[in-house]
Design an enzyme around this catalytic site. Sequence first.
Site, PDB file in Angstrom:
ATOM      1  CB  THR A 195       3.582   4.400  -7.674  1.00  0.00           C
ATOM      2  OG1 THR A 195       3.986   3.578  -8.783  1.00  0.00           O
ATOM      3  CG2 THR A 195       2.197   4.974  -7.937  1.00  0.00           C
ATOM      4  CG  ASP A 201       1.431 -14.338  -1.126  1.00  0.00           C
ATOM      5  OD1 ASP A 201       0.908 -13.767  -2.106  1.00  0.00           O
ATOM      6  OD2 ASP A 201       2.440 -15.051  -1.228  1.00  0.00           O
ATOM      7  CB  VAL A 202      -2.916 -11.312  -3.368  1.00  0.00           C
ATOM      8  CG1 VAL A 202      -3.190 -10.042  -2.586  1.00  0.00           C
ATOM      9  CG2 VAL A 202      -1.701 -11.149  -4.286  1.00  0.00           C
ATOM     10  CE1 TYR A 252       2.920  -4.366 -13.814  1.00  0.00           C
ATOM     11  CE2 TYR A 252       2.806  -3.260 -15.945  1.00  0.00           C
ATOM     12  CZ  TYR A 252       2.464  -3.325 -14.606  1.00  0.00           C
ATOM     13  OH  TYR A 252       1.662  -2.353 -14.066  1.00  0.00           O
TER      14      TYR A 252
END
Length: 293
Positions: free
Chosen positions: A190, A64-65, A155
């Site tokens: 994507t 997990d970043v 975002y």
Amino acid sequence: MSTRRHAVRGRVAVITGGARGIGAALARTLSERGATVALVGLEPEASRAVAESLPGPAEHWDADVTDEAAMAEAARRVGERFGRVDVVVANAGVAAGGRFADSDDAGWRRVVEVNVVGSAVTCRAFLPALRDSRGYFLQIASLAALTPAPLMTAYCASKSAVEAFAHGLRPEVADDGVRVGVAYLSWTDTDLVRGVDEDPHLRLGRSLLPWPTNRTNPLQPAVERLADGIERRAAHVYGQRWVRAAQPLRPLIPAVLSSPWAVRRLRRVTGNPRHTLVGPSGRAATRQESDGP
């Protein structure tokens, strides 16, 4: 066609969020250009499939970043496996949509944590190796940093933040020979963007943006431009050529989005209390948050 086609040959490139989308396509393109690829992120089965499909040397690590210990361990293992790190692409990201006032705090925070904190944790974990190699760190930002849209506050805020993070980092590491770039991509075909289109709130927020900032662009040309930017060690990389032209126009976008026309369209929004993370990467990030460390 890049004029530096072999600039990444023999180099080791780390890509976070490489299980699908931009990350997976960039992994393939860099591998085809001769790079060794290390994928780091969630979705281990998908990451394994990407790594095994690449034409050159590749490996994947599950982490997990946002987890400092897990990313530090991943950096250690990448160094042991490949001996060096020359390029790091902070690509992992998620999105969610809806009115801020109606949003779930945990979902809103998770977008910021993955996109912003995850990028910083990634950089911190791999920066010693980049200093050793005098390497290159590429931060994947977004058109959202230039044209923030309603119903996408988490975002857009996160992508503005990582843009600022990369710009602030660049002079700090310049004396170490490390170059830092920011990549700006518009809506690109994507899983994440398809997930956005499935969410009525995100779809509406996107529709308020002026053309061409609201249209979907093909994946591979954008990825080729990212790879070219990595080969040049560029300070700014634009996934679509026209995005560069949006830079000087960025002060005008808030006025467009606050126009009476846009406000009338926003009245259609009835609420989105869950602020759900969209797409497969969002579902993976949600599971990770639910499972805990």
